[in-house]
Write a protein that holds these residues in place. Structure first.
Motif, PDB file in Angstrom:
ATOM      1  N   ILE A   4       0.171   5.645   8.625  1.00 27.96           N
ATOM      2  CA  ILE A   4       1.506   6.214   8.134  1.00 27.96           C
ATOM      3  C   ILE A   4       1.547   7.210   7.293  1.00 27.96           C
ATOM      4  CG2 ILE A   4       3.928   5.416   6.961  1.00 27.96           C
ATOM      5  CD1 ILE A   4       3.414   2.444   8.428  1.00 27.96           C
ATOM      6  N   LEU A   5       0.778   7.090   6.101  1.00 26.15           N
ATOM      7  CA  LEU A   5       0.758   8.267   5.387  1.00 26.15           C
ATOM      8  C   LEU A   5       0.034   9.566   5.773  1.00 26.15           C
ATOM      9  CD1 LEU A   5      -0.936   6.176   2.286  1.00 26.15           C
ATOM     10  CD2 LEU A   5       1.298   7.034   2.522  1.00 26.15           C
ATOM     11  N   ASN A   6      -0.721   9.470   6.839  1.00 25.44           N
ATOM     12  CA  ASN A   6      -0.958  10.473   7.682  1.00 25.44           C
ATOM     13  C   ASN A   6      -0.075  11.132   8.348  1.00 25.44           C
ATOM     14  OD1 ASN A   6      -3.270  12.296   8.875  1.00 25.44           O
ATOM     15  ND2 ASN A   6      -2.578  11.275  10.468  1.00 25.44           N
ATOM     16  N   LEU A   7       0.453  10.266   9.081  1.00 31.43           N
ATOM     17  CA  LEU A   7       2.101  10.884   9.580  1.00 31.43           C
ATOM     18  C   LEU A   7       2.679  11.891   8.806  1.00 31.43           C
ATOM     19  CD1 LEU A   7       2.746   8.044  11.852  1.00 31.43           C
ATOM     20  CD2 LEU A   7       1.778   9.891  12.657  1.00 31.43           C
ATOM     21  N   ARG A   8       2.961  11.167   7.541  1.00 30.33           N
ATOM     22  CA  ARG A   8       3.669  12.087   6.532  1.00 30.33           C
ATOM     23  C   ARG A   8       2.975  13.306   6.216  1.00 30.33           C
ATOM     24  NH1 ARG A   8       4.552  10.381   0.339  1.00 30.33           N
ATOM     25  NH2 ARG A   8       2.231  10.524   0.421  1.00 30.33           N
ATOM     26  N   PHE A  34       0.881  -1.398  -0.188  1.00 27.63           N
ATOM     27  CA  PHE A  34       0.038   0.076   0.180  1.00 27.63           C
ATOM     28  C   PHE A  34       0.972   1.383  -0.078  1.00 27.63           C
ATOM     29  CE2 PHE A  34      -3.324  -2.671   2.235  1.00 27.63           C
ATOM     30  CZ  PHE A  34      -3.889  -2.875   1.091  1.00 27.63           C
ATOM     31  N   LEU A  35       1.987   1.272   0.660  1.00 29.99           N
ATOM     32  CA  LEU A  35       2.685   2.371   0.935  1.00 29.99           C
ATOM     33  C   LEU A  35       3.601   2.777  -0.571  1.00 29.99           C
ATOM     34  CD1 LEU A  35       4.468   2.071   4.318  1.00 29.99           C
ATOM     35  CD2 LEU A  35       2.383   3.576   3.629  1.00 29.99           C
ATOM     36  N   LYS A  36       3.757   1.657  -1.267  1.00 32.36           N
ATOM     37  CA  LYS A  36       4.413   1.749  -2.434  1.00 32.36           C
ATOM     38  C   LYS A  36       3.474   2.333  -3.465  1.00 32.36           C
ATOM     39  CE  LYS A  36       7.905  -2.066  -2.312  1.00 32.36           C
ATOM     40  NZ  LYS A  36       8.275  -3.448  -2.531  1.00 32.36           N
ATOM     41  N   GLU A  37       2.158   1.938  -3.465  1.00 35.73           N
ATOM     42  CA  GLU A  37       1.131   2.274  -4.555  1.00 35.73           C
ATOM     43  C   GLU A  37       0.965   3.721  -4.239  1.00 35.73           C
ATOM     44  OE1 GLU A  37      -2.253  -0.069  -3.353  1.00 35.73           O
ATOM     45  OE2 GLU A  37      -1.440  -1.757  -4.579  1.00 35.73           O
ATOM     46  N   GLU A  38       1.340   4.276  -2.875  1.00 37.38           N
ATOM     47  CA  GLU A  38       0.972   5.838  -2.863  1.00 37.38           C
ATOM     48  C   GLU A  38       2.381   6.564  -2.915  1.00 37.38           C
ATOM     49  OE1 GLU A  38      -1.486   7.025  -2.182  1.00 37.38           O
ATOM     50  OE2 GLU A  38      -3.143   5.528  -1.895  1.00 37.38           O
ATOM     51  N   GLN A  39       3.324   5.779  -3.561  1.00 36.66           N
ATOM     52  CA  GLN A  39       4.660   6.211  -3.917  1.00 36.66           C
ATOM     53  C   GLN A  39       5.425   7.030  -2.659  1.00 36.66           C
ATOM     54  OE1 GLN A  39       3.828   8.787  -7.343  1.00 36.66           O
ATOM     55  NE2 GLN A  39       3.909   7.268  -8.494  1.00 36.66           N
ATOM     56  N   PHE A  40       5.142   6.560  -1.548  1.00 32.90           N
ATOM     57  CA  PHE A  40       5.822   7.067  -0.411  1.00 32.90           C
ATOM     58  C   PHE A  40       7.150   6.280  -0.188  1.00 32.90           C
ATOM     59  CE2 PHE A  40       6.211   7.083   4.770  1.00 32.90           C
ATOM     60  CZ  PHE A  40       7.030   8.104   4.824  1.00 32.90           C
ATOM     61  N   ILE A  41       6.978   4.936  -0.531  1.00 32.38           N
ATOM     62  CA  ILE A  41       8.676   4.149  -0.402  1.00 32.38           C
ATOM     63  C   ILE A  41       8.625   3.517  -1.678  1.00 32.38           C
ATOM     64  CG2 ILE A  41       8.183   3.792   2.050  1.00 32.38           C
ATOM     65  CD1 ILE A  41       7.228   1.161   1.875  1.00 32.38           C
ATOM     66  N   THR A  42       9.927   3.006  -1.694  1.00 29.21           N
ATOM     67  CA  THR A  42      10.497   2.150  -2.927  1.00 29.21           C
ATOM     68  C   THR A  42      11.378   1.142  -2.256  1.00 29.21           C
ATOM     69  OG1 THR A  42      12.351   3.491  -3.301  1.00 29.21           O
ATOM     70  CG2 THR A  42      10.324   4.230  -4.330  1.00 29.21           C
ATOM     71  N   ASP A  43      11.596   0.022  -2.965  1.00 27.26           N
ATOM     72  CA  ASP A  43      12.558  -0.817  -2.545  1.00 27.26           C
ATOM     73  C   ASP A  43      13.910  -0.522  -2.163  1.00 27.26           C
ATOM     74  OD1 ASP A  43      10.691  -3.001  -2.582  1.00 27.26           O
ATOM     75  OD2 ASP A  43      11.432  -3.303  -4.794  1.00 27.26           O
ATOM     76  N   GLN A  70       0.982  15.143   8.000  1.00 25.42           N
ATOM     77  CA  GLN A  70       1.086  16.063   9.027  1.00 25.42           C
ATOM     78  C   GLN A  70       2.482  16.626   9.398  1.00 25.42           C
ATOM     79  OE1 GLN A  70      -1.657  16.979  10.639  1.00 25.42           O
ATOM     80  NE2 GLN A  70      -2.908  15.936   9.103  1.00 25.42           N
ATOM     81  N   GLY A  71       3.486  16.008   8.753  1.00 23.24           N
ATOM     82  CA  GLY A  71       4.759  16.513   8.841  1.00 23.24           C
ATOM     83  C   GLY A  71       5.318  15.986  10.010  1.00 23.24           C
ATOM     84  N   LEU A  72       4.787  14.770  10.579  1.00 25.67           N
ATOM     85  CA  LEU A  72       5.305  14.112  11.723  1.00 25.67           C
ATOM     86  C   LEU A  72       6.415  12.742  11.370  1.00 25.67           C
ATOM     87  CD1 LEU A  72       2.118  13.955  13.786  1.00 25.67           C
ATOM     88  CD2 LEU A  72       4.021  15.414  14.195  1.00 25.67           C
ATOM     89  N   ILE A  73       6.596  12.464  10.215  1.00 25.32           N
ATOM     90  CA  ILE A  73       7.643  11.523   9.773  1.00 25.32           C
ATOM     91  C   ILE A  73       7.734  12.218   8.443  1.00 25.32           C
ATOM     92  CG2 ILE A  73       7.036   9.422  10.880  1.00 25.32           C
ATOM     93  CD1 ILE A  73       5.717   8.472   8.476  1.00 25.32           C
ATOM     94  N   GLY A  74       8.867  11.433   7.658  1.00 30.86           N
ATOM     95  CA  GLY A  74       9.379  11.739   6.420  1.00 30.86           C
ATOM     96  C   GLY A  74      10.782  12.546   6.329  1.00 30.86           C
TER      97      GLY A  74
END
Length: 367
Positions: free
Chosen positions: A327-331, A59-68, A333-337
């Motif tokens: 996890i996407l919401n934390l990003r 799911f996180l890859k589909e949202e382009q937040f992470i990659t391998d 909100q500027g709390l991770i990333g």
């Protein structure tokens, strides 16, 4: 014991592969495909979705937040790593399939050769445990880290249970205490639906560790002895809903961090609080879980305290999507990333870590 002393009284650490250097281009999100347990369908006999960790990553890859390329690949904890907390007797007991069957609550494992049980069941759990230990160091370096797995809070140094065979939370904290300069106090915020009796038994009487545990007091494990270790105990009733739950999360998370300022927060973010969970007995919405995680991360960021999150329990197929959404919401909100890594006071802590790791590595430790 994993920490010995030489003739001059200096600490000698066992060699570990879990505290190696991680490229700065990587996000402090730890995962390995080996996390997922698939073995002839036997994993389906337990209500736990033993493939949820891979789904979160997808799911996180589909949202382009992470990659391998930008996530951190977890490494399996070795026996020497595990002996930092676990007794040799306990680890030896895991060589009996009936013991593993009891711990994981999958009875058919009893009839299987232990070599298969080690490879298909315990190795994934050891890899998740290694991931939690690695994420602990990353949290100190980067200000935050997430192990997309772990949170085996029913396991203590000499006893497993509740699908928890290794005490990853205890191990992560003890590794930090022993190996990272400037880390001497930890707070565990355990918001899984079940009491975290494993780490509570391990830290009973240890004044360096403050435990906040918020759980349904009507369900497993009901460990009264372990409850003595809880510094802030919040017992919930059947069917607790969002409004009351989130109010208590904010009140007691803030209260815990105001009472004692730790050097690291370990956040056990179980999703078995979700409405309809067959084991949790609470009635929290998906939006409530997302908001809960935001509350805890915001409290950590406002105080400049590094935070390590593990995903723990959650026994419905839809929990993977909720974890990813959180996890996407934390990003968002500027709390991770990337931006969340630039935190006041963190550079000094990183300097301490680098100096500590450098001296330990040159003398005794393979990092």
């Amino acid at each position: 014991m994993s920490v010995k002393e030489d003739n001059e009284g200096k600490s000698i650490f066992h060699q570990t592969n879990l505290y190696g250097s991680i490229p700065p281009t990587c996000l402090p999100i730890v995962y390995h495909p080996d996390y997922n347990i698939t073995f002839m369908g036997l994993e389906k006999l337990h209500p736990f979705d033993s493939g949820k960790w891979g789904k979160v990553i997808r799911f996180l890859k589909e949202e382009q937040f992470i990659t391998d390329e930008n996530i951190v690949e977890a490494r399996e904890a070795s026996e020497e790593d595990l002996l930092v907390v676990h007794t040799k007797r306990y680890l030896g007991s895991l060589k009996w399939s009936f013991v593993v069957a009891t711990i994981t609550e999958i009875p058919p494992l009893v009839i299987l050769p232990n070599c298969l049980v080690q490879q298909r069941v315990l190795r994934p759990l050891r890899t998740q445990t290694g991931g939690t230990i690695m994420a602990g160091k990353l949290a100190v370096e980067r200000g935050w880290a997430i192990n997309v797995g772990g949170g085996f809070h029913h396991c203590s140094g000499d006893k497993g249970g509740g699908f928890c065979a290794y005490a990853d939370i205890t191990l992560a904290i003890k590794f930090l205490f022993e190996r990272v300069e400037g880390i001497s106090r930890a707070t565990i915020i355990d918001l899984d639906a079940h009491q975290g009796n494993g780490h509570e038994r391990d830290f009973l009487g240890d004044t360096r560790v403050f435990i906040m545990d918020m759980y349904n007091h009507n369900i497993y494990p009901g460990d009264r002895h372990a409850k003595r270790a809880i510094k802030r105990k919040v017992e919930l009733d059947w069917g607790t809903e969002d409004s009351e739950y989130l109010q208590k999360v904010e009140l007691h998370s803030e209260g815990s961090l105001n009472e004692v300022r730790p050097d690291i927060i370990v956040y056990n973010a179980g999703t078995d609080i979700l409405d309809g969970d067959p084991l949790g007995g609470l009635s929290i919405s998906p939006q409530g879980i997302v908001k809960r995680d935001e509350i805890v991360f915001r409290a950590a960021k406002q105080r400049g305290i590094p935070i390590l999150m593990v995903t723990s329990g959650g026994y419905q197929k839809k929990t993977a999507r909720i974890i990813a959404d959180s996890i996407l919401n934390l990003r968002q909100q500027g709390l991770i990333g990337a931006k969340a890594m630039e935190r006041e006071g963190l550079s000094q802590l990183v300097t301490h870590l680098t100096q500590s790791s450098g001296s330990a590595g040159s003398a005794h430790t393979a990092v």
